[in-house]
Design an enzyme around this catalytic site. Structure first.
Site, mmCIF file in Angstrom:
data_model
loop_
_atom_site.group_PDB
_atom_site.id
_atom_site.type_symbol
_atom_site.label_atom_id
_atom_site.label_comp_id
_atom_site.label_asym_id
_atom_site.label_seq_id
_atom_site.Cartn_x
_atom_site.Cartn_y
_atom_site.Cartn_z
ATOM 1 N N ARG A 1 61.844 47.429 104.648
ATOM 2 C CA ARG A 1 61.806 47.634 103.201
ATOM 3 C C ARG A 1 62.400 46.437 102.472
ATOM 4 O O ARG A 1 63.527 46.039 102.740
ATOM 5 C CB ARG A 1 62.554 48.908 102.814
ATOM 6 C CG ARG A 1 61.932 50.156 103.429
ATOM 7 C CD ARG A 1 62.592 51.433 102.978
ATOM 8 N NE ARG A 1 62.046 52.569 103.700
ATOM 9 C CZ ARG A 1 62.446 53.826 103.537
ATOM 10 N NH1 ARG A 1 63.409 54.093 102.669
ATOM 11 N NH2 ARG A 1 61.895 54.804 104.231
ATOM 12 N N GLU B 1 73.526 60.167 102.784
ATOM 13 C CA GLU B 1 72.210 60.620 103.226
ATOM 14 C C GLU B 1 71.819 60.049 104.590
ATOM 15 O O GLU B 1 71.917 58.846 104.827
ATOM 16 C CB GLU B 1 71.154 60.205 102.199
ATOM 17 C CG GLU B 1 69.730 60.594 102.582
ATOM 18 C CD GLU B 1 68.688 59.876 101.749
ATOM 19 O OE1 GLU B 1 67.550 59.721 102.233
ATOM 20 O OE2 GLU B 1 69.009 59.436 100.624
ATOM 21 N N SER C 1 65.792 62.735 104.480
ATOM 22 C CA SER C 1 65.105 63.419 103.394
ATOM 23 C C SER C 1 63.943 64.187 104.004
ATOM 24 O O SER C 1 63.159 63.615 104.769
ATOM 25 C CB SER C 1 64.579 62.424 102.349
ATOM 26 O OG SER C 1 65.590 62.017 101.467
ATOM 27 N N ARG D 1 72.236 55.015 110.069
ATOM 28 C CA ARG D 1 73.211 55.829 109.328
ATOM 29 C C ARG D 1 73.836 56.890 110.227
ATOM 30 O O ARG D 1 75.010 57.224 110.071
ATOM 31 C CB ARG D 1 72.537 56.452 108.112
ATOM 32 C CG ARG D 1 72.159 55.418 107.061
ATOM 33 C CD ARG D 1 71.695 56.048 105.780
ATOM 34 N NE ARG D 1 71.567 55.041 104.736
ATOM 35 C CZ ARG D 1 71.534 55.309 103.434
ATOM 36 N NH1 ARG D 1 71.623 56.570 103.024
ATOM 37 N NH2 ARG D 1 71.405 54.335 102.543
#
Length: 428
Positions: free
Chosen positions: A263, A350, A353, A391
């Site tokens: 990204r 987070e 999702s 993460r």
């Protein structure tokens, strides 16, 4: 993509639904309705012209049999044909304009999604696990990883740029262990089929899942081939069935893949600069479902549960949030975020999702199934990170750290770590 029939039938409801995502698309909706009416009128006129041409062609054949003059009527047929070509070109132009507008419209939030302007208005649905109380100063993942160069941010920036990094030795093994553990969990216990997928996809695939045309500047693109590095395995997994009609008895289809993700997104200045929380290249294990429309709400809850199972197996505290309308993605109808506890930050962050797109992606990608009546109907698609590996690694090393800077390995991961029970114990 929103169904044009829905827009024409209930424009005010669509407008109000889109306003819940904090944007007013009234001009675009009005334009779509106008274009749809003009297109339908043009199609009706073209069909009438084709009927006239067919009738005139039959007369030509009859006149020729009778040995009569046909020049006048043949000129008439030629003129009708020219008009049909003009009408067809006009219809194609209107359809292209309509498609451009439709691709610019976000998905409509599900009625169960709470209204809100941003992340501060997301709802905490549940918490799991007990936050550990440390009797020594907590180190963050950077301090834990850099002491023996297991995490190397400087060399990552040297060979690429900022927000790239190296992992080595036990930390690299831990990353691989997490990936293999999650893939085994989802395939053996949750019923997903594992895929190895392309890391480069074409423009149609990116459009199908909603990254294009809106987010092209956030993507890494190979200009010569017009191919894109995937921002998530959601893209190749969802487009697996692009343009296809699935048998009813094949649903639900549940697939998973591990991929690197790329990204180019512009991170906020100074936000999460330290460490590997926000990177341009990272790993994820992704889950994607193709389901019948009446099942998608239930399948979303099941998807969230599958992702939660990873954190529960690793005994990492987490919370689940229901995102409000202002914090949802462009393509989302309903999204839950799962956030893991990060001790050094004293907060949840987070790691997943999980989203129900309803038929939004399926319409863009042309993914349908044959329903009980034998008619073709768009599937509903869902996807979720289960989980974001980098993460998750942060959460693991920080929650399992010891006073000497070593990190215990959760029992469930030890078989994937060659029996290792503790890492980062000292300088190599």
């Amino acid at each position: 993509m929103i169904d044009i029939k829905r827009i024409v039938k209930e424009p005010e409801a669509v407008i109000e639904g889109l306003k819940r995502k904090s944007e007013d698309f009234t001009p675009q909706i009005r334009k779509l309705i106008e274009l749809d009416r003009e297109r339908r009128d043009a199609i009706t006129a073209t069909e009438e012209l084709k009927r006239e041409r067919n009738e005139a062609s039959r007369k030509i054949g009859q006149l020729k049999k009778e040995g009569k003059e046909t020049d006048a009527i043949m000129n008439q047929v030629s003129g009708i044909g020219d008009t049909i070509k003009e009408k067809d070109a006009l219809i194609a132009q209107m359809e292209e304009e309509m498609n451009t507008i439709l691709l610019s419209l976000p998905n409509i939030p599900d009625p169960s999604v709470p209204d809100g302007k941003g992340e501060e208005e997301n709802l905490v649905v549940r918490n799991w696990g007990e936050v550990r109380k440390f009797d020594f100063p907590v180190q963050d993942h950077v301090s834990l990883g850099e002491k023996d160069s297991s995490l190397d941010l400087e060399r990552g920036a040297k060979v690429a740029q900022a927000r790239f990094h190296y992992k080595r030795h036990e930390l690299a093994l831990l990353e691989r262990a997490l990936i293999n553990f999650m893939l085994d969990l989802h395939t053996r216990q949750h019923g997903y089929v594992e895929y190895s997928v392309p890391f480069l996809v074409n423009r149609d695939a990116m459009t199908g899942t909603g990254q294009l045309p809106k987010f092209e500047e956030d993507l890494y693109r190979l200009e010569e081939d017009d191919l894109f590095l995937i921002p998530t395995a959601e893209v190749p997994l969802t487009n697996l069935f692009a343009g296809e009609i699935l048998p009813l008895d094949s649903l639900p289809v549940k697939v998973t893949s591990h991929t690197p993700c790329f990204r180019r997104e512009k991170f906020s200045h100074g936000k999460d600069v330290r460490g590997i929380l926000r990177q341009h290249q990272f790993h994820k294990v992704e889950l994607v479902k193709f389901v019948r429309p009446e099942d998608s709400c239930r399948e979303l809850e099941s998807l969230v549960s599958d992702a939660e199972a990873v954190l529960e197996a690793l005994k990492i505290p987490y919370q689940v949030l229901l995102l409000c309308t202002g914090d949802m993605s462009f393509s989302s109808a309903k999204t839950y975020d799962i956030e893991a506890w990060i001790p050094s930050q004293g907060r949840y962050r987070e790691v997943s999702s999980c989203t129900n797109f309803e038929d939004f992606q399926a319409r863009r990608a042309g993914i349908r199934f044959k329903n009980e009546s034998g008619k073709n109907e768009y599937v509903h698609t869902l996807n979720g990170s289960a989980l974001a590996v980098g993460r998750l690694l942060i959460a693991l090393v920080e929650n399992y750290q010891e006073a000497d800077g070593s990190v215990r390995i959760p029992e469930v991961l030890q078989p994937y770590m060659n029996g290792t029970k503790s890492i980062l114990k000292g300088k190599e």
